[in-house]
Scaffold this motif. Sequence first.
Motif, mmCIF file in Angstrom:
data_model
loop_
_atom_site.group_PDB
_atom_site.id
_atom_site.type_symbol
_atom_site.label_atom_id
_atom_site.label_comp_id
_atom_site.label_asym_id
_atom_site.label_seq_id
_atom_site.Cartn_x
_atom_site.Cartn_y
_atom_site.Cartn_z
ATOM 1 N N VAL A 146 0.848 -1.198 0.000
ATOM 2 C CA VAL A 146 0.000 0.000 0.000
ATOM 3 C C VAL A 146 0.883 1.247 0.000
ATOM 4 N N ARG A 147 2.157 1.096 -0.340
ATOM 5 C CA ARG A 147 3.115 2.182 -0.190
ATOM 6 C C ARG A 147 2.882 3.342 -1.154
ATOM 7 N N GLN A 148 2.104 3.129 -2.228
ATOM 8 C CA GLN A 148 1.789 4.232 -3.136
ATOM 9 C C GLN A 148 0.650 5.113 -2.617
ATOM 10 N N SER A 149 -0.018 4.698 -1.557
ATOM 11 C CA SER A 149 -1.074 5.529 -0.975
ATOM 12 C C SER A 149 -0.464 6.846 -0.494
ATOM 13 N N SER A 150 -1.218 7.930 -0.608
ATOM 14 C CA SER A 150 -0.662 9.242 -0.286
ATOM 15 C C SER A 150 -1.736 10.167 0.270
ATOM 16 N N LEU A 151 -1.282 11.232 0.896
ATOM 17 C CA LEU A 151 -2.167 12.245 1.469
ATOM 18 C C LEU A 151 -1.520 13.609 1.278
ATOM 19 N N GLY A 152 -2.329 14.594 0.903
ATOM 20 C CA GLY A 152 -1.793 15.933 0.679
ATOM 21 C C GLY A 152 -2.748 17.020 1.114
ATOM 22 N N LEU A 153 -2.183 18.177 1.414
ATOM 23 C CA LEU A 153 -2.950 19.374 1.785
ATOM 24 C C LEU A 153 -2.466 20.542 0.933
ATOM 25 N N ARG A 154 -3.387 21.209 0.268
ATOM 26 C CA ARG A 154 -3.068 22.436 -0.456
ATOM 27 C C ARG A 154 -3.824 23.600 0.195
ATOM 28 N N SER A 155 -3.159 24.730 0.341
ATOM 29 C CA SER A 155 -3.833 25.904 0.882
ATOM 30 C C SER A 155 -3.683 27.067 -0.089
ATOM 31 N N PHE A 156 -4.650 27.975 -0.036
ATOM 32 C CA PHE A 156 -4.672 29.172 -0.874
ATOM 33 C C PHE A 156 -5.045 30.342 0.029
ATOM 34 N N ILE A 157 -4.086 31.243 0.240
ATOM 35 C CA ILE A 157 -4.241 32.301 1.235
ATOM 36 C C ILE A 157 -4.124 33.656 0.546
ATOM 37 N N PRO A 158 -5.228 34.407 0.446
ATOM 38 C CA PRO A 158 -5.154 35.742 -0.161
ATOM 39 C C PRO A 158 -4.373 36.703 0.744
ATOM 40 N N THR A 159 -3.484 37.486 0.143
ATOM 41 C CA THR A 159 -2.751 38.533 0.858
ATOM 42 C C THR A 159 -2.755 39.795 0.005
ATOM 43 N N SER A 160 -2.279 40.881 0.578
ATOM 44 C CA SER A 160 -2.210 42.132 -0.167
ATOM 45 C C SER A 160 -1.179 42.053 -1.296
ATOM 46 N N TRP A 161 -0.270 41.076 -1.234
ATOM 47 C CA TRP A 161 0.732 40.882 -2.281
ATOM 48 C C TRP A 161 0.319 39.852 -3.321
ATOM 49 N N GLY A 162 -0.807 39.202 -3.109
ATOM 50 C CA GLY A 162 -1.259 38.170 -4.025
ATOM 51 C C GLY A 162 -1.631 36.898 -3.283
ATOM 52 N N LEU A 163 -1.876 35.830 -4.043
ATOM 53 C CA LEU A 163 -2.315 34.565 -3.472
ATOM 54 C C LEU A 163 -1.112 33.698 -3.113
ATOM 55 N N VAL A 164 -1.013 33.327 -1.835
ATOM 56 C CA VAL A 164 0.020 32.398 -1.387
ATOM 57 C C VAL A 164 -0.518 30.971 -1.528
ATOM 58 N N LYS A 165 0.216 30.117 -2.236
ATOM 59 C CA LYS A 165 -0.182 28.730 -2.437
ATOM 60 C C LYS A 165 0.825 27.822 -1.747
ATOM 61 N N THR A 166 0.327 26.817 -1.049
ATOM 62 C CA THR A 166 1.210 25.850 -0.408
ATOM 63 C C THR A 166 0.759 24.433 -0.753
ATOM 64 N N ASP A 167 1.698 23.501 -0.680
ATOM 65 C CA ASP A 167 1.415 22.092 -0.960
ATOM 66 C C ASP A 167 2.271 21.256 -0.018
ATOM 67 N N LEU A 168 1.621 20.441 0.799
ATOM 68 C CA LEU A 168 2.311 19.555 1.739
ATOM 69 C C LEU A 168 1.767 18.152 1.517
ATOM 70 N N SER A 169 2.629 17.199 1.091
ATOM 71 C CA SER A 169 2.119 15.869 0.742
ATOM 72 C C SER A 169 3.173 14.807 1.008
ATOM 73 N N PHE A 170 2.698 13.581 1.216
ATOM 74 C CA PHE A 170 3.600 12.455 1.437
ATOM 75 C C PHE A 170 2.941 11.170 0.956
ATOM 76 N N ASP A 171 3.794 10.189 0.610
ATOM 77 C CA ASP A 171 3.311 8.833 0.382
ATOM 78 C C ASP A 171 3.970 7.926 1.415
ATOM 79 N N LEU A 172 3.899 6.614 1.235
ATOM 80 C CA LEU A 172 4.382 5.672 2.245
ATOM 81 C C LEU A 172 5.564 4.861 1.740
ATOM 82 N N PHE A 173 6.302 5.400 0.759
ATOM 83 C CA PHE A 173 7.387 4.666 0.133
ATOM 84 C C PHE A 173 8.723 4.986 0.804
#
Length: 454
Positions: A146-173
Motif C-alpha cells: 500500500v506504499r503508493q497511498s498518499s495524502l496531501g494538503l493544499r492551501s490558498f491564502i489571499p494577501t495584499s501581495w497576491g495569493l500564497v499557495k502551499t502544498d504539503l504531501s507524502f506517500d508511504l514509500f
Amino acid sequence: MKRQLALAVTVLAAAGGATAQSNEELKARLDDALKTIQDLQGRVKALEQSRAAPAAAAPAAAASGAAQALQWGAPVVSVGTRAGDASVPDADKARLEVYGQVMLDSIYDFKRMNPDWNATLRPSQIPVVCPGSPGCGKNGDWIFSVRQSSLGLRSFIPTSWGLVKTDLSFDLFGSDGSTTIHWLNIWAELGMFGAGQTYSNFMDIDVFPNTIDYWGPSGMVFVRNPQLRITPWSKDGMGVAFALEAPNSALDTGKISDISPDFGAGFQAWNRLPDLTGAFRYDADWGHVKAAGILRQVGYQQTLAANGNPSGQKTGYGLNLTGTLKVFGKDQLNGGVVWGKAIASYMNDGGVDLAPNGNLSAAAVQSVGWLAYYNHWWSEQWSSTIGYSQHTQDNTDGQTASAFKRGSYGNLNVLYYPWKNVTTGLEFVWGELEQKSGQSATDYRLQFSTKVTF
C-alpha cells in the motif's frame, strides 16, 4: 397539562357533589374554575415561550458568528477539489484542499529484486552477481503493498501581495523497504517566487507515462529537490524559470576501495555551491515542449584526514529536452532525451556523478538517458500504455567491474476506469541491469493495482 387535567377532575367531582346546592351557586363555581384553567393555560404558554427563546437565539448567534468569521477570511475546507475549479465556494477566502489516494499493489515478481525495493522495479536494484548482491535467492515472489497511498494538503491564502499557495504531501514509500512516511512536496509560492521541496526545475513531470509501477522510466530526469525558484516570465503558453537547488554528489570510489577499503570509505560528498537550473517551456493545443539545463559543482573530501585532503571539485552540466504530442483523440506520445556530466543525482535510477579515472583522480561521469511512451485510449473507460526507457553511463577506467553501466526499463498495461476516481488494471514491467564488466540480469513482473483518488 397534567395540572389542568387534575383541576378539571376536581371541578367535575365538586360538581357531582353539589346536587344539594342551588343552580346559581354551581354556575358561579364553574365560572371560577374556567377562569382558573384559562389562567393556567396562559402561564404554561408563557413558560414554553421563555424556554424556546434561548434555543432559537443560539442558532441565530451561531449563524451571525459564522457570517462574521467568513467576513474576516476564515478558512474554507474542501475535499477533492482543485484550485482551478470555479465552483469552489468562497474562492476569494483562504481555503484548504485535502487530496490523495488509497492504492493497493498486488505484484508477482517472476525473478528477483533487492528486498528493500521489491514493491517497485528499479533496474539498479536487480541482483547480478549471486551470491553477493542484495536479493539473491530463489526466483518468484508475491508482494502486496500500500506504499503508493498518499495524502496531501493544499492551501490558498489571499494577501495584499497576491495569493500564497502551499502544498504539503507524502506517500508511504520509505527507502528502507518499510511502509513509512516519505515526503513528496513541501512547497510554497507567491507570484513568481517559490520555496521548499518540489519537482526539480531540471525535470518535466508531464512526460511521466500513464503507468502504475511506482518508480517509472530509468532514463528520465526525476527528483524532488529543496530549492528557491523564480519564474520571471510566463505569458501566452510560454514560461521561463530559474532555480537554486540542493546539491548532492553521488560518489563511486571504485578501485580506490579495492586498494584501501578504509581509505575509500572515508571519501564523502563536498558541495560548496547550490545547483543552478534553468528551463523554458512552451504549451500549445498539440502538446508541449520543455528545454532545461543545469550547471553544478560536485565535490569530494577525505573525512578520515584532519585537513580533509585529498579533496576537489568538478563541474557538472546537462541538457534535458522533453515534450508531449497529442495525436488521435486523447492519445498522447511522451518522450525526452537528456545528456550531461555529473548529473546522475538527477536521474530516476542508477549511476554516479564522480568516479576515479585511470590515474585514480576524480572525473565527472557522463550520462545519457531517454524515454519514449505511447498512451492510448480505447474508450472513456479503457486505456493502455506501452514504452521503453534507458539510462547509460560512460564508465571510467578507475571504476570496478560491478559499476552501473546501463539500466533499461519497459511497461505494457491495460487500465480500467469504472468510475471517475477509481483506476484498476494489470501491467507487465520489465527491467535489466548491465554492469561495466558486461554482466547483466533481468527482472520482470505482473502488477495488478487498484487506486481510489480523493
